[in-house]
Design a protein around this motif. Structure first.
Motif, mmCIF file in Angstrom:
data_model
loop_
_atom_site.group_PDB
_atom_site.id
_atom_site.type_symbol
_atom_site.label_atom_id
_atom_site.label_comp_id
_atom_site.label_asym_id
_atom_site.label_seq_id
_atom_site.Cartn_x
_atom_site.Cartn_y
_atom_site.Cartn_z
ATOM 1 N N THR A 3 0.852 -1.179 0.000
ATOM 2 C CA THR A 3 0.000 0.000 0.000
ATOM 3 C C THR A 3 0.885 1.225 0.000
ATOM 4 O O THR A 3 2.105 1.148 0.181
ATOM 5 N N ALA A 70 -11.545 4.801 -9.754
ATOM 6 C CA ALA A 70 -11.513 3.375 -9.399
ATOM 7 C C ALA A 70 -10.451 2.633 -10.205
ATOM 8 O O ALA A 70 -9.756 1.755 -9.677
ATOM 9 N N GLU A 71 -10.298 2.992 -11.488
ATOM 10 C CA GLU A 71 -9.272 2.361 -12.321
ATOM 11 C C GLU A 71 -7.875 2.698 -11.815
ATOM 12 O O GLU A 71 -6.986 1.841 -11.779
ATOM 13 N N GLN A 73 -7.055 3.471 -8.795
ATOM 14 C CA GLN A 73 -6.857 2.801 -7.515
ATOM 15 C C GLN A 73 -6.519 1.323 -7.690
ATOM 16 O O GLN A 73 -5.863 0.731 -6.829
ATOM 17 N N ARG A 74 -6.967 0.742 -8.798
ATOM 18 C CA ARG A 74 -6.665 -0.669 -9.062
ATOM 19 C C ARG A 74 -5.335 -0.854 -9.785
ATOM 20 O O ARG A 74 -4.860 -1.973 -9.941
ATOM 21 N N ASP A 75 -4.739 0.232 -10.240
ATOM 22 C CA ASP A 75 -3.498 0.166 -11.015
ATOM 23 C C ASP A 75 -2.299 0.170 -10.068
ATOM 24 O O ASP A 75 -1.979 1.182 -9.452
#
Length: 208
Positions: A3, A70-71, A73-75
């Motif tokens: 993270t 959201a994209e 955050q997923r990358d």
């Protein structure tokens, strides 16, 4: 997965700046967010804000297409960088990227927004065409090098002491710069259309 809180420290630090910025703004495009975190992620607790009006203008290439939060955050290429979780994406709004606006005419709104900020030194991480439109550059814009400007009542003006290896035109009000560049683009587009029409006319004319 790592993270933002547990990731390794940034591998780069912003150089060539006279002082630590009070605020860092970045474009919502992935590469600008990455640059922001790599360059400024290790500089204390300076606020990081994503501004939708900094998105690149012109060109339909994939890397200039806005992505949803959201994209991003997923990358893992972005989300695992230090301080990603601290970026304020609030200005994008709930409709993003459906609300993206890449018109040149929107850039004066960004300048007005900057003028109302209380910070004295603001670092802006954006793109080639945005920089050209905001400060009136013609030709090559240096990559990953600070371009020092001062916000005046006439818009953004290049500092006299700026040592970039470009050849900027004389400082002009930002709205005039944007209009001039837009006019040039419109004239080039119209010339292209005229040439295309003439070519088609010659191609379609009957042979004798």
């Amino acid at each position: 997965a790592a993270t933002a809180a547990t990731a390794a420290p940034p591998v780069h630090t912003a150089t060539g700046m006279r002082q630590t910025p009070d605020l860092v703004l970045c474009s919502p495009l992935k590469r600008a967010v990455q640059t922001t975190l790599l360059a400024f992620g290790g500089i204390g607790s300076v606020p990081l804000v994503c501004h939708p009006l900094l998105i690149e203008r012109g060109g339909g290439i994939p890397e200039n297409q806005a992505r949803s939060l959201a994209e991003l955050q997923r990358d893992a290429d972005v989300a695992t960088l230090p301080r990603f979780g601290e970026i304020d994406f609030g200005l994008l709004g709930p409709e993003w990227p459906g609300s993206v606006d890449t018109r040149r005419e929107t850039l004066p709104r960004l300048v007005r927004w900057l003028a109302h900020r209380p910070e004295k030194t603001i670092a802006v991480v954006c793109h080639f065409n945005v920089i050209r439109l905001l400060v009136g550059y013609r030709g090559r814009v240096p990559n990953c090098r600070p371009i020092r400007c001062t916000l005046t009542d006439k818009g953004l003006a290049l500092d006299d002491a700026d040592d970039t290896d470009t050849s900027p035109v004389k400082t002009r009000q930002v709205s005039s710069t944007i209009k001039s560049t837009a006019d040039e683009a419109g004239q080039a587009h119209q010339q292209h259309k005229t040439k295309t029409s003439q070519h088609r006319a010659r191609k379609n004319s009957p042979r004798r």
